[in-house]
Design an enzyme around this catalytic site. Structure first.
Site, PDB file in Angstrom:
ATOM      1  N   ASP A  63       0.814  -1.216   0.000  1.00 19.45           N
ATOM      2  CA  ASP A  63       0.000   0.000   0.000  1.00 19.45           C
ATOM      3  C   ASP A  63       0.845   1.263   0.000  1.00 19.45           C
ATOM      4  O   ASP A  63       2.067   1.208   0.174  1.00 19.45           O
ATOM      5  CB  ASP A  63      -0.962  -0.023   1.201  1.00 19.45           C
ATOM      6  CG  ASP A  63      -0.284  -0.429   2.506  1.00 19.45           C
ATOM      7  OD1 ASP A  63       0.958  -0.408   2.565  1.00 19.45           O
ATOM      8  OD2 ASP A  63      -0.991  -0.761   3.459  1.00 19.45           O
ATOM      9  N   ASP A 132      -7.789  -2.325  14.033  1.00 19.25           N
ATOM     10  CA  ASP A 132      -9.164  -2.656  13.632  1.00 19.25           C
ATOM     11  C   ASP A 132      -9.223  -3.896  12.735  1.00 19.25           C
ATOM     12  O   ASP A 132     -10.239  -4.188  12.128  1.00 19.25           O
ATOM     13  CB  ASP A 132      -9.815  -1.456  12.911  1.00 19.25           C
ATOM     14  CG  ASP A 132      -9.038  -1.024  11.668  1.00 19.25           C
ATOM     15  OD1 ASP A 132      -8.053  -1.709  11.307  1.00 19.25           O
ATOM     16  OD2 ASP A 132      -9.420  -0.014  11.050  1.00 19.25           O
ATOM     17  N   HIS A 134      -7.342  -4.421  10.004  1.00 18.76           N
ATOM     18  CA  HIS A 134      -7.040  -4.241   8.578  1.00 18.76           C
ATOM     19  C   HIS A 134      -5.713  -4.904   8.192  1.00 18.76           C
ATOM     20  O   HIS A 134      -4.792  -4.996   9.001  1.00 18.76           O
ATOM     21  CB  HIS A 134      -7.082  -2.766   8.147  1.00 18.76           C
ATOM     22  CG  HIS A 134      -5.980  -1.884   8.617  1.00 18.76           C
ATOM     23  ND1 HIS A 134      -6.188  -0.780   9.420  1.00 18.76           N
ATOM     24  CD2 HIS A 134      -4.647  -1.905   8.368  1.00 18.76           C
ATOM     25  CE1 HIS A 134      -5.038  -0.176   9.641  1.00 18.76           C
ATOM     26  NE2 HIS A 134      -4.084  -0.838   9.026  1.00 18.76           N
ATOM     27  N   GLU A 139      -9.608  -1.640   5.134  1.00 23.59           N
ATOM     28  CA  GLU A 139     -10.296  -1.331   6.374  1.00 23.59           C
ATOM     29  C   GLU A 139     -11.525  -2.233   6.535  1.00 23.59           C
ATOM     30  O   GLU A 139     -12.003  -2.819   5.558  1.00 23.59           O
ATOM     31  CB  GLU A 139     -10.735   0.136   6.346  1.00 23.59           C
ATOM     32  CG  GLU A 139      -9.580   1.138   6.302  1.00 23.59           C
ATOM     33  CD  GLU A 139      -8.901   1.333   7.654  1.00 23.59           C
ATOM     34  OE1 GLU A 139      -8.858   0.372   8.453  1.00 23.59           O
ATOM     35  OE2 GLU A 139      -8.396   2.438   7.901  1.00 23.59           O
TER      36      GLU A 139
HETATM   37  C1  GLP Z   1      -0.565   0.510   8.457  1.00 17.72           C
HETATM   38  C2  GLP Z   1      -0.175  -0.373   7.271  1.00 17.72           C
HETATM   39  C3  GLP Z   1      -0.430  -1.833   7.573  1.00 17.72           C
HETATM   40  C4  GLP Z   1       0.141  -2.183   8.925  1.00 17.72           C
HETATM   41  C5  GLP Z   1      -0.524  -1.373   9.989  1.00 17.72           C
HETATM   42  C6  GLP Z   1      -0.038  -1.693  11.393  1.00 17.72           C
HETATM   43  O1  GLP Z   1      -1.904   0.821   8.485  1.00 17.72           O
HETATM   44  N1  GLP Z   1      -0.855  -0.015   6.076  1.00 17.72           N
HETATM   45  O2  GLP Z   1       0.124  -2.626   6.540  1.00 17.72           O
HETATM   46  O3  GLP Z   1      -0.024  -3.551   9.176  1.00 17.72           O
HETATM   47  O4  GLP Z   1      -0.227  -0.006   9.704  1.00 17.72           O
HETATM   48  O5  GLP Z   1       1.071  -0.907  11.715  1.00 17.72           O
HETATM   49  P1  GLP Z   1       2.036  -1.145  12.918  1.00 17.72           P
HETATM   50  O6  GLP Z   1       2.878  -2.296  12.555  1.00 17.72           O
HETATM   51  O7  GLP Z   1       2.820   0.124  13.016  1.00 17.72           O
HETATM   52  O8  GLP Z   1       1.175  -1.390  14.110  1.00 17.72           O
END
Ligand code: GLP
Length: 234
Positions: A63, A132, A134, A139
């Site tokens: 992404d 959440d 995702h 989402e």
């Molecule tokens: C973002 C990314 C996800 C990731 C999520 C969790 O939203 N698009 O791919 O898994 O963050 O992030 P973190 O690892 O910082 O908790």
């Protein structure tokens, strides 16, 4: 689903890194799907320290934010170069990250899917999870069959990611993300989730019903999904 629980995030990450490394040694022209966020940073550090040969490897990132200049420190392009690509011998032309400044986003997204297919599909997809549920930026309520497309972030995700920006107002509202259908076509998935703030999302994803309310729960249907947890997230 295989659930691998270790006392600490570092121990869980070390096992995940050994699996990725074994894959790259076995298939030097592997196609990896890569994730951003704070969770995979230690995985990338571990992989860098292993001195693997990345010269034949192709990568596709999950992404990217829409509208950030690509050299913005919080763009996922900057993240990948900073945390992995510049430390290994990967070829720039073999790295793919959604273009958050594409003029025609739907056309870009279709092209991204075509490039994944032309590369032979993703062998191994690294995933984190949002609080959440995702995956990528899919989402809750995302279609479980979705493909690469534009998405609007929920307020919760913008709040969660505000820590990387100066303030929540600076977090973009829109993103490009691989779809859940795209992720499910990867031949293997490795999801990493650490810390107490992931406990609920993981419980729902692993033990709950398969539901678009927790997009990661679809991994219950994946033929080869491994979930790496520390004692807190577990
Ligand atoms: C973002 C990314 C996800 C990731 C999520 C969790 O939203 N698009 O791919 O898994 O963050 O992030 P973190 O690892 O910082 O908790």
């Amino acid at each position: 689903m295989e659930i691998i629980i270790q006392p600490t995030a570092l121990e869980a990450t070390a096992i995940a890194a050994r699996m990725v490394a074994a894959h790259l040694r076995e298939k030097p022209d592997a196609v990896l799907g890569l994730a951003t966020g704070s969770t995979p940073v230690s995985l990338y550090k571990e992989l860098i320290s292993m001195n693997l040969d990345w010269s034949g490897v192709t990568t596709f990132n999950l992404d990217e934010y829409i509208g950030l200049p690509c050299d913005h420190p919080q763009s996922y392009r900057s993240f990948m170069w900073e945390n992995l690509f510049r430390h290994v011998n990967i070829r720039r032309e073999n790295t793919h990250i959604p273009d958050g400044n594409a003029v025609d986003v739907p056309a870009f997204c279709r092209g991204y899917e075509d490039r994944i297919a032309a590369a032979g599909g993703i062998d191994l997809q690294v995933l984190g999870i949002g609080t959440d549920g995702h995956i990528g930026f899919n989402e809750p309520s995302s279609s479980l069959a979705s493909r690469t497309r534009i998405k609007t972030l929920t307020q919760r995700t913008r709040d969660d990611n505000a820590r990387f920006f100066g303030s929540v107002e600076e977090v973009p509202h829109h993103v490009i993300t691989m779809g859940i259908g795209t992720i499910m076509e990867a031949r293997q998935c490795l999801l990493l989730a650490f810390g107490e703030n992931k406990t609920r999302a993981i419980a729902e994803a692993v033990e709950g019903p398969i539901t678009a309310s927790n997009p990661a729960s679809i991994l219950q249907m994946h033929p080869s999904a491994r979930v790496f947890l520390d004692s807190e997230s577990a």
